[in-house]
Design an enzyme around this catalytic site. Sequence first.
Site, PDB file in Angstrom:
ATOM      1  N   LEU E  74       0.798  -1.216   0.000  1.00 34.52           N
ATOM      2  CA  LEU E  74       0.000   0.000   0.000  1.00 34.52           C
ATOM      3  C   LEU E  74       0.835   1.273   0.000  1.00 34.52           C
ATOM      4  CD1 LEU E  74      -2.904  -1.139   2.328  1.00 34.52           C
ATOM      5  CD2 LEU E  74      -2.718  -1.341  -0.151  1.00 34.52           C
ATOM      6  N   CYS E  75       2.153   1.138  -0.219  1.00 32.70           N
ATOM      7  CA  CYS E  75       3.007   2.329  -0.326  1.00 32.70           C
ATOM      8  C   CYS E  75       2.827   3.005  -1.678  1.00 32.70           C
ATOM      9  CB  CYS E  75       4.479   1.940  -0.194  1.00 32.70           C
ATOM     10  SG  CYS E  75       5.038   1.832   1.506  1.00 32.70           S
ATOM     11  N   HIS E  76       2.959   4.323  -1.673  1.00 37.20           N
ATOM     12  CA  HIS E  76       2.896   5.097  -2.905  1.00 37.20           C
ATOM     13  C   HIS E  76       4.249   5.088  -3.621  1.00 37.20           C
ATOM     14  CE1 HIS E  76      -0.531   6.606  -0.604  1.00 37.20           C
ATOM     15  NE2 HIS E  76      -1.067   6.880  -1.783  1.00 37.20           N
ATOM     16  N   MET E 110       8.984   4.638   5.037  1.00 37.16           N
ATOM     17  CA  MET E 110       9.021   3.242   4.584  1.00 37.16           C
ATOM     18  C   MET E 110      10.207   3.022   3.634  1.00 37.16           C
ATOM     19  SD  MET E 110       6.727   1.896   6.417  1.00 37.16           S
ATOM     20  CE  MET E 110       7.238   0.275   5.866  1.00 37.16           C
ATOM     21  N   GLU E 111      10.544   4.042   2.875  1.00 35.74           N
ATOM     22  CA  GLU E 111      11.710   3.933   1.992  1.00 35.74           C
ATOM     23  C   GLU E 111      13.000   3.794   2.815  1.00 35.74           C
ATOM     24  OE1 GLU E 111       9.052   5.779   1.430  1.00 35.74           O
ATOM     25  OE2 GLU E 111       8.468   5.060  -0.550  1.00 35.74           O
ATOM     26  N   ASP E 125      23.554 -12.156   4.212  1.00 36.02           N
ATOM     27  CA  ASP E 125      23.870 -13.088   3.125  1.00 36.02           C
ATOM     28  C   ASP E 125      25.371 -13.209   2.918  1.00 36.02           C
ATOM     29  OD1 ASP E 125      23.393 -14.710   0.756  1.00 36.02           O
ATOM     30  OD2 ASP E 125      23.955 -12.944  -0.405  1.00 36.02           O
TER      31      ASP E 125
END
Lengths: 155, 155, 155, 155, 155, 155
Positions: E74-76, E110-111, E125
């Site tokens: 739901l992020c733009h 969020m970014e 990793d």
Amino acid sequence: MPFSHIDETGRLTMVDVGEKPITDRTATASGVVLMRPETVAAIRARTTPKGDPLEAARLAGILAAKQTDRLIPLCHTLPLAYVNVELTLAADHILITATARARASTGVEMEALTAVSVAALTLFDMCKAIDRTMRITDIQVRSKTGGASDWPASE
Amino acid sequence: MPFSHIDETGRLTMVDVGEKPITDRTATASGVVLMRPETVAAIRARTTPKGDPLEAARLAGILAAKQTDRLIPLCHTLPLAYVNVELTLAADHILITATARARASTGVEMEALTAVSVAALTLFDMCKAIDRTMRITDIQVRSKTGGASDWPASE
Amino acid sequence: MPFSHIDETGRLTMVDVGEKPITDRTATASGVVLMRPETVAAIRARTTPKGDPLEAARLAGILAAKQTDRLIPLCHTLPLAYVNVELTLAADHILITATARARASTGVEMEALTAVSVAALTLFDMCKAIDRTMRITDIQVRSKTGGASDWPASE
Amino acid sequence: MPFSHIDETGRLTMVDVGEKPITDRTATASGVVLMRPETVAAIRARTTPKGDPLEAARLAGILAAKQTDRLIPLCHTLPLAYVNVELTLAADHILITATARARASTGVEMEALTAVSVAALTLFDMCKAIDRTMRITDIQVRSKTGGASDWPASE
Amino acid sequence: MPFSHIDETGRLTMVDVGEKPITDRTATASGVVLMRPETVAAIRARTTPKGDPLEAARLAGILAAKQTDRLIPLCHTLPLAYVNVELTLAADHILITATARARASTGVEMEALTAVSVAALTLFDMCKAIDRTMRITDIQVRSKTGGASDWPASE
Amino acid sequence: MPFSHIDETGRLTMVDVGEKPITDRTATASGVVLMRPETVAAIRARTTPKGDPLEAARLAGILAAKQTDRLIPLCHTLPLAYVNVELTLAADHILITATARARASTGVEMEALTAVSVAALTLFDMCKAIDRTMRITDIQVRSKTGGASDWPASE
């Protein structure tokens, strides 16, 4: 235990195909883009405004089939051996037929359906400036082989 | 000059929107997934095998709308302000309606159509184990605002 | 029948590799980024403005090789077992050499070429603020094994 | 020879798994999103502002696992047979557990960890309007099978 | 009407930011990868098996931030003006700090969180062959500006 | 403090364009695919084995330009208003020219170069079955406008 109810009803789950045998899978899907006869004529005459919609639709359909696992959340990643998109022009529509093939432990019908859908959207995009009446319709699986039960063509 | 003919007939070209004004654009599209009444009942009862198809379809449609420019070759990259996917269950089908919105110099109807198409494919994928009769049909633009000419609903 | 002509001439088709045996495939490709000696010196001295172009180029090339099937429309999706990108600095250029490997039914030279090309673009991006003379050149396949006919290095 | 030093120290290299046997690999990872008890209660009551975070997190985690090779630069592309994301609500946190499975020549723990991480980010995104105290914590591998050495759960 | 209940409770909805003003947004997030002191020492000495984890983590974090809208449902889609990933080595962990910036009508936290998470997964990793004890922990937003209410650092 | 040295020398950093004005940017890049005259003739005659390489190259180039930010690690995400790929057939090569345009705070030359590179790789892929002598060469920026300093064509 209120949470279990929330978590278990309708809970999204990917099918585990780890124990299923790897077989040669094929599937064919089709769909139709309804349009005005003048639009079909413009495509035949190669005079649509953004270029040849047929080549663009084929390419977009093939590329999309290879991305099915990222578009359809619970689809598996499959190493497609082949994808083909065929377009047949009729008086007032274009018929799109897509075939997919893979050696895999699950079917490839979603890949064929995705190729048809994105090819249809591409035709739509490339003709929308000259035709506001278009509709995409009758997207369906036509046949399927290699799984527990093969489908004959559904007609 | 044989080449020019090959290169110029049907040549794929992205529309240059660099001079077009940026306006508030909206578009609504819809589509239908035909299915057996038992399948609709299973979705209502939340007993389909891979989890709730409605939530999965909504999410997949929203995610796909944000990827329209990578799926449809000549679409522009648009900063969507909003995408919504609504599902309405009927006796023998599910109606999918998607709305997209952006401040942009080109329309957002392909984004709305892509959301509908991928939501439909996701419903198909999640119900295909229990229903081989499904068809995706009647994908179309319902309305559009913000461009040179607005569309009233097409009925 | 005018349509068949349109549809069949130049029609885009993915090669069907479903019947081809799976073998161990390797391919090596190379390319060159020409640049001013001062630019090579800045890279050696690690003083280019956006950070170390060598590490960025290696990483970008490896990531791109894994996306070859999404960039090159008719390429198959291959499960790469290995991708390597080597960079050799010379007086007025950087030589990029990429190797790809997969157990697959088709060759991996496009994966190696894609790694070289995107590594070259990344070097270009990271040095363009200090050198407007750069050119990417001589991208080619150097060798290839595992298919119907192996290539010795092409010199 | 100053360059070799630059190129060889810390040089990014993908592991060549071309000679490793293909076995059935599984991995389980887990992580925790700490949040206020009121936030957990809102999730249980399904009153969070953007919709059900649990379904969204599951789906986003599954989709992300299938994209691990594009997010983690040196990860191999693996044909996942199964990915599952489970969410357990506690008084002040949600525990996320993800399992991945593939027939592959390298392990699937990065795929499980990626599913956990993106599921956690999605929970965060969907609850951030009502809770600024959230933290994502304790992301780890719990168990792993099919490789040279299996891991028992790490506690 | 049983369906409405299914469709409306917990229904996934993207926030409509079409009416919100465009402002200069920044956000900083951080996270920690716990590891054995010997692992930190190997990173400092640049002797970890797959190459320099620090450069790889930075690059992977930056690339992931630009893909936030495809990972978090739901992020733009935001046109990031800047993303930065900083790594600080301590005795038994690496601290990751990411900053994101955009002129946008919604926040960029969020970014920043996605950059931190994928940088952490990349460190994991690249060191997992020499350290099975790693954990990713304490991923959180540190500060945020440009929205209706700014956050001071949360300590 | 040995770490600072590691972290700061050659450290990868995205340029912050948050303060730069948004202007109308254009860039043109070009490149050449060298091939045998018989291969050029087969393309003109539309008899190459996988279909029309020209349409495929144009489409692949346009699609790739829209993905530049995901391929080149430190490139910004730009809302391209226009991308065009032109192909000119000569006796023993194909000249590829790509133009990109955006209202943005940074230049679009990497987008134009990416379009050229991926169009070249696509031509290569579609002709490699009939010509092992191909080379991709002379990829360069031809002109650039809208930034602090415009480039005239570089010859």
